[in-house]
Design a protein around this motif. Sequence first.
Motif, mmCIF file in Angstrom:
data_model
loop_
_atom_site.group_PDB
_atom_site.id
_atom_site.type_symbol
_atom_site.label_atom_id
_atom_site.label_comp_id
_atom_site.label_asym_id
_atom_site.label_seq_id
_atom_site.Cartn_x
_atom_site.Cartn_y
_atom_site.Cartn_z
ATOM 1 N N GLU A 73 -7.174 13.430 -2.712
ATOM 2 C CA GLU A 73 -8.512 12.508 -2.984
ATOM 3 C C GLU A 73 -7.892 11.501 -3.789
ATOM 4 O OE1 GLU A 73 -12.463 13.437 -5.533
ATOM 5 O OE2 GLU A 73 -12.035 14.978 -3.949
ATOM 6 N N ASP A 130 -6.131 8.955 -2.025
ATOM 7 C CA ASP A 130 -6.865 8.161 -1.441
ATOM 8 C C ASP A 130 -7.728 7.020 -2.177
ATOM 9 O OD1 ASP A 130 -6.312 9.396 0.985
ATOM 10 O OD2 ASP A 130 -8.107 10.343 0.888
ATOM 11 N N HIS A 131 -8.115 7.658 -3.433
ATOM 12 C CA HIS A 131 -8.996 6.771 -4.343
ATOM 13 C C HIS A 131 -8.048 5.617 -4.941
ATOM 14 C CE1 HIS A 131 -11.598 5.540 -7.475
ATOM 15 N NE2 HIS A 131 -10.745 5.547 -8.322
ATOM 16 N N HIS A 171 0.914 -1.246 -0.098
ATOM 17 C CA HIS A 171 0.071 -0.007 -0.123
ATOM 18 C C HIS A 171 0.794 1.166 0.071
ATOM 19 C CE1 HIS A 171 -3.617 2.298 0.882
ATOM 20 N NE2 HIS A 171 -2.931 2.997 1.795
ATOM 21 N N ALA A 191 -5.455 4.460 -3.316
ATOM 22 C CA ALA A 191 -5.206 3.834 -2.226
ATOM 23 C C ALA A 191 -6.315 2.643 -1.856
ATOM 24 C CB ALA A 191 -4.870 4.542 -0.881
ATOM 25 N N CYS A 192 -7.401 3.097 -2.078
ATOM 26 C CA CYS A 192 -8.506 2.170 -1.865
ATOM 27 C C CYS A 192 -8.592 0.992 -2.877
ATOM 28 C CB CYS A 192 -10.012 3.076 -1.771
ATOM 29 S SG CYS A 192 -10.236 3.979 -0.389
ATOM 30 N N TYR A 193 -8.537 1.592 -4.137
ATOM 31 C CA TYR A 193 -8.403 0.584 -5.183
ATOM 32 C C TYR A 193 -7.417 -0.461 -5.180
ATOM 33 C CZ TYR A 193 -7.688 -1.310 -9.958
ATOM 34 O OH TYR A 193 -7.456 -1.933 -10.899
ATOM 35 N N ALA A 224 -5.944 -1.264 -2.137
ATOM 36 C CA ALA A 224 -6.203 -2.109 -1.020
ATOM 37 C C ALA A 224 -7.462 -3.268 -1.410
ATOM 38 C CB ALA A 224 -7.014 -1.295 0.000
ATOM 39 N N GLU A 225 -8.433 -2.713 -2.197
ATOM 40 C CA GLU A 225 -9.429 -3.589 -2.662
ATOM 41 C C GLU A 225 -8.668 -4.961 -3.381
ATOM 42 O OE1 GLU A 225 -12.900 -3.802 -5.850
ATOM 43 O OE2 GLU A 225 -12.727 -1.892 -4.685
ATOM 44 N N ARG A 281 -6.821 -7.384 -1.351
ATOM 45 C CA ARG A 281 -7.829 -8.142 -0.347
ATOM 46 C C ARG A 281 -8.342 -9.220 -1.310
ATOM 47 N NH1 ARG A 281 -9.795 -3.508 1.673
ATOM 48 N NH2 ARG A 281 -11.810 -3.255 0.073
#
Length: 101
Positions: A20, A23-24, A4, A26-28, A30-31, A34
């Motif tokens: 922003e 963060d987008h 990450h 990073a979320c992508y 992280a998904e 997972r």
Amino acid sequence: AQLHVELLGIAERLGIPHQENKDHVACYLAEKERFFSQNQERLRDKDAAIAERDQWLVEKTQQLADNQRQLADKERQLAEKDVLISSERQRVQDELAEKNQ
């Protein structure tokens, strides 16, 4: 987590200027991480199931070999008994033939 941080660094180097967007990304990421972890877990489960089936197959193969040996022994015993019965039948027929003469 290390991935990450590395990916956020890559996003910065690519020139993504706003938090922003970071963060987008990073979320992508992280998904995706997972998803990758879940796939690895599913693969481990499948590997375990394959190992379990392999063990079952080995056991059944051993049982089959044992059953085949037992069957061969029973067939041999039956053949020996058939020989004894034939010999005894012939002996009795010979005795009857002598008595009838």
